[in-house]
Design a protein around this motif. Structure first.
Motif, mmCIF file in Angstrom:
data_model
loop_
_atom_site.group_PDB
_atom_site.id
_atom_site.type_symbol
_atom_site.label_atom_id
_atom_site.label_comp_id
_atom_site.label_asym_id
_atom_site.label_seq_id
_atom_site.Cartn_x
_atom_site.Cartn_y
_atom_site.Cartn_z
ATOM 1 N N SER A 181 4.326 11.292 -2.554
ATOM 2 C CA SER A 181 2.885 11.538 -2.724
ATOM 3 C C SER A 181 2.073 10.401 -2.119
ATOM 4 N N ASP A 182 2.684 9.204 -2.005
ATOM 5 C CA ASP A 182 1.980 8.039 -1.453
ATOM 6 C C ASP A 182 2.937 7.185 -0.631
ATOM 7 N N HIS A 184 3.110 3.142 0.519
ATOM 8 C CA HIS A 184 2.519 1.809 0.346
ATOM 9 C C HIS A 184 3.058 0.890 1.432
ATOM 10 N N ARG A 197 6.142 6.669 -2.990
ATOM 11 C CA ARG A 197 6.079 7.123 -4.383
ATOM 12 C C ARG A 197 6.597 8.559 -4.430
ATOM 13 N N ILE A 224 -4.046 13.425 4.901
ATOM 14 C CA ILE A 224 -3.656 12.076 4.477
ATOM 15 C C ILE A 224 -4.882 11.189 4.332
ATOM 16 N N VAL A 229 -2.507 1.984 1.665
ATOM 17 C CA VAL A 229 -1.897 3.059 0.880
ATOM 18 C C VAL A 229 -2.354 4.387 1.469
ATOM 19 N N ARG A 245 -2.258 8.475 0.874
ATOM 20 C CA ARG A 245 -1.974 9.552 -0.085
ATOM 21 C C ARG A 245 -1.754 10.843 0.688
ATOM 22 N N GLY A 249 -3.251 11.182 -10.632
ATOM 23 C CA GLY A 249 -1.910 11.643 -10.280
ATOM 24 C C GLY A 249 -1.243 12.492 -11.338
#
Length: 566
Positions: free
Chosen positions: A202-203, A205, A218, A271, A285, A287, A329
Motif C-alpha cells: 500500500s506504501d 518508503h 508496507r 500514486i 513516501v 501511497r 489506512g
C-alpha cells in the motif's frame, strides 16, 4: 524431451473449451492485429477470459502441466541458467530440472507453444525445454521475487558509473529533466513501483540514512525492508520522483506533495507522493491505490450477515448523516466508495468533496479541495448545496464549520456520508459535540456510525491450529466449557514467510435508534452511548475480531494488536 505438438491456436482452444464464442475470437483477433498484441493479451484486455482461464484451458487441451509458481521454490542452479532479460522478453521462468535427467528443464510459460521462446532458451542453455503453463501475473511476480534485486542492483551499478557526471550537474543546479529521464534511475524507480504493486504493497518508503538509502514496502499493514542502496543514489531518485510527481526538483528544504499514475500488468495505479526533508536527506513516501480496488461489492468487505443487514438499513435512509470512522489506512475510503457505488442510480444526484479524489466513479460529481483557490471543505459544501444534490459525500469532517454544514444539509433532506478520525462509534458522537454541534441537532441528524479496522488474514496454506490458552479465553470472553479451534501463523513460500496473506475488515456498526437519540440529545458520555449501542444490537470491534479468530480467519495476536484500545 520436448514433443512439438501440432500447432493449435490459443483462440481455437478457448472456443473448444467453451470459454470464448466464435464472435469474441474474431473480435480479439482483430484487436490483436490492430494493436500488435499477442492473442492471449487481446482476449484478457477485452475481458473475454481471465489469465487463469487461458492457462487452465491450455493445460487441459494440450496436456501441459499447470504450475502455480507461488507454491514452488526455485533452486539457485536453475535460476542461474539464463539471463533475466530473456525471461522477461518471452514471459517464462525455469523452475526445476526434470528428475532423473541431465539435460531437461521445466519452464513455466504463458504460451507453451511459443517455439521462438523455447528455441532461444535451448540455444542459450543447451538444454531441452519441458514447457508448463502459468499465468502472466504469476510469472512476473516470480521474476520479481527471484530477479528483482539483481535488476535494481544492476540499475544502481549503472548509475554509479554515471554518477560523477550527474553529481557535477547537481552541484551546478544544471540537472535537466532529460538527464534524469535517460538515467538508469528511471528503470530503478519504475522497477521499485512495479514490484511494490505486484506484492500488494500500500506504501513505499524511501528513507535517507547516514550512509545508505533504505526502501521498505508496507504490505498488509506492516513494513518490510526490500532494498538498500548507496546514499549517492538518493538525489537522482528524488529528482526522478519529483519530475513524475509534478513537483519542483530544485526545492529541497520544504515538504512537497505530488501524484502520478502508472500501469502495472494492465492495472492502473494512482500514486500519491509525499517528500519530506530529514537530517540525512529527503524522505519519500508513495501511497499506491489501485483505482478499481476502491469500489467493491459489499459482500467482499468482510461484513457478517447481521452487519450487512445493519449497513443496508442505514443506507436506506433518504436523509441524515452516515459516518465511517477509524485511523488512517483502516479502509474507510473503500467502505464509502462501495456505499456510493451502490447508491449511484440514474435518479439521484451525488456530489462529493474530497482531499484528494481517490477514485473516479462514473455518474458521480467529484470536487477536489484546493486551499490555494480557497476551495475548502466548508466553502465547497456551501456551493454543493446549491447544486440540488440528493447525496453528499464529504471526504473528512475536520472542523466545526464543516460539521455544522453537514448537520444542516442532513436536516434539510440530504443524505450525507463522511469520515472522522476516532477510535470507536460512540467516540464519534462526542467528537462532533466537542466541535460545536448541538446535541439535539446531532440526535436529529445521525442515522448510523461505522467504526472499522483491518486485520490480516492468516495464510490458508500454512496456518496451524493450537489449543486455546486461559489468557486467550479471557481476552476473547469465551466460557471455560467452550473449546474452539483457533489458528496461529506459520509462514511459507505463498505468503512470503509472513504467515499472513491479505486483510479483512472488522466493524462496529451503531444504528442510531430512538433510545440512542435520547442519550445523544442529553450529551451522554462515551461509555453510556456504547452500553446503549450494545443493548440495541451493536457488536464492538473486539467482538467482530473474536468471531474471525473463532472462524480461523485471523489470529489472536492480530485481534489484540488491532483492537487494543477496545
Amino acid at each position: 524431451m520436448l514433443v512439438r505438438k501440432g500447432k493449435k491456436r490459443i483462440g481455437d482452444i478457448l472456443v473448444e473449451e467453451g470459454i470464448l464464442t466464435e464472435e469474441q475470437l474474431e473480435e480479439a483477433l482483430k484487436a490483436a492485429k490492430a494493436e500488435n498484441k499477442k492473442i492471449g493479451e487481446a482476449i484478457t484486455d477485452l475481458g473475454f477470459a481471465t489469465e487463469q482461464d487461458i492457462a487452465e484451458a491450455l493445460s487441459s487441451q494440450l496436456g501441459f502441466e499447470y504450475v502455480n509458481l507461488s507454491t514452488v521454490h526455485i533452486p539457485d542452479n536453475v535460476l542461474s541458467l539464463i539471463n533475466e532479460s530473456v525471461l522477461r522478453k518471452h514471459l517464462m521462468i525455469p523452475y526445476a530440472f526434470v528428475p532423473n535427467t541431465i539435460n531437461q528443464v521445466k519452464v513455466a510459460m504463458v504460451d507453451p507453444m511459443d517455439m521462438s521462446a523455447i528455441d532461444d532458451f535451448s540455444i542459450v542453455t543447451n538444454l531441452l525445454v519441458v514447457p508448463s503453463v502459468a499465468t502472466t501475473r504469476d510469472i512476473l511476480i516470480a521474476l520479481d521475487r527471484y530477479y528483482g534485486d539483481t535488476e535494481t542492483i544492476k540499475a544502481a551499478q549503472e548509475y554509479a558509473r554515471e554518477r560523477e557526471d550527474l553529481a557535477a550537474k547537481l552541484a551546478e543546479g544544471d540537472l535537466s529533466s532529460q538527464d534524469v529521464q535517460s538515467s538508469p534511475v528511471v528503470q530503478l524507480v519504475t522497477s521499485m513501483v512495479e514490484q511494490a504493486a505486484r506484492q500488494r504493497a500500500s506504501d513505499i518508503h524511501i528513507e535517507a540514512k547516514e550512509d545508505s538509502v533504505r526502501v521498505r514496502f508496507r504490505i498488509d499493514g506492516s513494513l518490510y525492508e526490500k532494498f538498500t542502496y548507496s546514499i549517492h543514489l538518493l538525489p537522482a531518485i528524488m529528482a526522478r520522483l519529483k519530475i513524475i510527481g509534478g513537483m519542483d526538483i530544485a526545492e529541497k528544504r520544504k515538504p512537497q506533495d505530488g501524484r502520478f499514475t502508472i500501469l502495472v500488468d494492465k492495472r492502473e495505479y494512482d500514486i500519491r507522493v509525499s517528500v519530506l526533508p530529514t537530517v540525512y536527506g529527503e524522505k519519500c513516501v508513495m501511497r499506491l491505490a489501485q483505482k478499481k480496488a476502491l469500489t467493491r461489492n459489499k459482500s467482499e468487505l468482510g461484513f457478517s450477515p447481521s452487519e450487512l443487514q445493519a449497513f443496508d438499513d442505514i443506507l436506506k435512509n433518504p436523509n441524515g448523516i452516515l459516518l465511517v470512522t477509524g485511523p488512517t489506512g483502516s479502509g474507510k475510503s473503500t467502505t464509502l466508495y462501495t456505499a456510493l457505488s451502490e447508491l449511484n442510480k440514474e435518479d439521484v444526484n451525488i456530489v462529493t468533496v474530497e482531499d484528494p479524489v481517490e477514485a473516479n466513479i462514473d455518474g458521480i460529481n467529484q470536487v477536489q479541495v484546493n486551499v490555494k483557490a480557497e476551495l475548502t471543505f466548508a466553502s465547497a459544501l456551501r456551493s454543493i448545496l446549491r447544486q440540488d444534490p440528493d447525496i453528499i459525500m464529504i471526504g473528512e469532517i475536520r472542523d466545526g464549520e464543516t460539521a455544522q454544514i453537514a448537520v444542516q444539509a442532513s436536516i434539510t433532506g440530504h443524505l450525507v456520508v463522511s469520515t472522522l478520525h476516532t477510535n470507536s462509534a460512540a467516540g464519534s458522537i462526542n467528537r462532533l459535540i466537542n466541535m460545536g454541534v448541538e446535541g439535539y441537532l446531532l440526535a436529529d441528524s445521525l442515522v448510523g456510525i461505522i467504526a472499522q479496522r483491518l486485520v490480516r488474514r492468516l495464510c490458508p496454506y500454512c496456518k496451524k491450529p493450537h489449543l486455546i490458552t486461559d489468557t486467550e479465553r479471557r481476552i476473547m470472553g469465551i466460557r471455560a466449557d467452550v473449546n474452539p479451534e483457533i489458528y496461529e501463523p506459520v509462514g511459507c513460500e505463498r505468503c512470503d514467510n509472513t504467515g499472513y496473506s491479505g486483510r479483512i475488515g472488522i466493524y462496529e456498526i451503531m444504528k442510531i435508534t430512538p433510545p440512542l437519540k435520547e442519550l445523544i440529545s442529553k450529551n451522554a458520555s462515551v461509555s453510556e452511548l456504547k452500553q446503549m449501542g450494545m443493548r440495541e444490537g451493536m457488536h464492538t470491534l473486539r467482538q467482530s475480531a473474536t468471531m474471525l479468530v473463532i472462524k480461523g480467519i485471523t489470529s489472536v495476536h492480530e485481534m489484540i494488536k488491532t483492537t487494543f484500545e477496545n
